[in-house]
Design a protein around this motif. Structure first.
Motif, mmCIF file in Angstrom:
data_model
loop_
_atom_site.group_PDB
_atom_site.id
_atom_site.type_symbol
_atom_site.label_atom_id
_atom_site.label_comp_id
_atom_site.label_asym_id
_atom_site.label_seq_id
_atom_site.Cartn_x
_atom_site.Cartn_y
_atom_site.Cartn_z
ATOM 1 N N TRP A 133 0.830 -1.196 0.000
ATOM 2 C CA TRP A 133 0.000 0.000 0.000
ATOM 3 C C TRP A 133 0.875 1.260 0.000
ATOM 4 N N GLU A 134 2.007 1.196 0.685
ATOM 5 C CA GLU A 134 2.903 2.352 0.711
ATOM 6 C C GLU A 134 3.379 2.693 -0.699
ATOM 7 N N ARG A 135 3.685 1.676 -1.469
ATOM 8 C CA ARG A 135 4.096 1.914 -2.852
ATOM 9 C C ARG A 135 2.933 2.452 -3.684
ATOM 10 N N PHE A 136 1.741 1.985 -3.390
ATOM 11 C CA PHE A 136 0.524 2.468 -4.063
ATOM 12 C C PHE A 136 0.276 3.936 -3.735
ATOM 13 N N PHE A 137 0.510 4.310 -2.471
ATOM 14 C CA PHE A 137 0.272 5.695 -2.041
ATOM 15 C C PHE A 137 1.367 6.659 -2.501
#
Length: 385
Positions: A115-119
């Protein structure tokens, strides 16, 4: 006589102070311990958002009051609805509209690195909130988007109205925290993104038409909520009767208005406000199911939201969810859980497929061992639109 001399007294005083400074840490009560760098202690109950907040969402059980109408929940919901109404009547929020990601969990946020990479790079257009079970001690990866984003929470259990209450707390916290939050995506710790953030954002906030196209096109509709709304399903009669008998939901919810849908949704702001403000249907859905039907037919979290929104604004919901779930071969009410060996580009393409206007943007349910293979294809498959 010698002990009374000023020099001796000064030496004794100096020695006493030195001993006090040395021994104080051992004699005084220890200061409150902070969680380790990779650990988040379960936060206390309350109504705010912050690093010390946190609490429930998942399978752990408490009494029937878990989904109850406690005074602090009522104050939170009322405040969120009233302040949102006041904000809507006043000036618009500064900056672009945001997507609020609401994580409902009772275990580690295993997929936080994904999710961090998505954000990454889109922080100005999103917010993150976590409702974590107070009984769980979470060992979190050091990803910044989840730090300090735990809302005050209470215990929950599966197939219980406490899951409804937990979702309402997340919505209320997000409404209060940032007036720019315009969409609210409810997710679990087992959910993963299927597209890049820009693709999701473009689907939720399409660009306005050009002046010439706007004059020829019909009036633009208000933003819709993406929530599954089904009727006529074979399990509907038993689900309705499980609420307390065939007449238990009357007069508020007759059988023909009873709906079923996925627990996970993406709501427009006006519907999020409606959910936290509503109490009439909630009084019915918070009542525990009949004990003899609770194990197989009691899933109030799959009925309250689609029933409420279909009754209040049937034209304002898309009637499908953006979160893909595979119910093939489900066990005891749990959907299929994907393992690392199943994570392939082909699976991503299959999960994205939809018969509706938008493809699926999220999917569940993924086992923790899927993190590494998902990260391996994040840039080349997941976030490549």
């Amino acid at each position: 006589m010698a002990l009374s001399s000023p020099m001796v007294l000064s030496l004794l005083l100096f020695a006493s102070l030195t001993a006090l400074l040395v021994l104080a840490p051992r004699l005084s009560p220890p200061p409150p311990q902070q969680p380790a760098a990779d650990e988040q202690a379960p936060p206390a109950t309350g109504s705010g958002v912050g690093g010390g907040g946190g609490g429930g969402g998942g399978l752990r059980g408490v009494g029937s009051r878990a989904g109850g109408e406690e005074a602090d929940d009522l104050r939170l919901f009322r405040r969120a609805a009233l302040e949102s109404a006041a904000a809507a009547a006043g000036a618009k929020a500064a900056g672009p509209p945001k997507v609020a990601f609401l994580f409902l969990t009772n275990s580690d946020l295993t997929f936080a690195p994904l999710w961090e990479r998505f954000f990454s790079g889109h922080e100005s257009r999103l917010s993150v909130y976590v409702h974590a079970d107070p009984a769980a001690r979470l060992l979190l990866p050091p990803t910044p988007s989840f730090r300090g984003r735990f809302v005050a929470a209470k215990p929950t259990r599966r197939a219980d109205a406490s899951l409804i209450a937990a979702a309402r707390r997340l919505l209320a916290a997000a409404l209060l925290d940032d007036p720019a939050n315009a969409y609210f995506a409810l997710l679990s710790q087992h959910c993963v993104p299927l597209h890049s953030f820009p693709r999701l954002y473009a689907a939720l906030f399409p660009p306005p038409p050009s002046p010439s196209a706007a004059s020829a096109a019909p009036r633009r509709q208000r933003p819709r909520s993406y929530i599954e709304v089904l009727t006529g399903e074979p399990q509907m009669p038993s689900r309705y009767a499980a609420r307390g008998g065939e007449d238990a939901m009357l007069p508020e919810v007759p059988y023909e208005r009873f709906r079923i849908g996925s627990q996970f949704f993406t709501l427009a702001r006006r519907h999020a406000v409606l959910v936290v403000w509503e109490r009439r249907l909630w009084r019915k859905f918070r009542v525990p199911c009949l004990p003899e039907m609770a194990q197989d037919s009691c899933y109030p979290e799959e009925h309250y939201f689609p029933t409420l929104l279909d009754m209040a604004d049937p034209g304002g919901v898309a009637r499908y969810t953006l979160t893909r779930v595979n119910w093939t071969g489900s066990v005891e009410g749990h959907p299929h859980t994907y393992t690392a060996a199943e994570v392939t580009p082909g699976l991503v393409a299959e999960l994205r497929a939809s018969n509706h206007t938008h493809p699926h943007m999220f999917a569940r349910k993924f086992a923790p061992d899927c993190l590494a293979p998902l990260l391996a294809i994040a840039d080349t498959v997941l976030f490549k639109d």
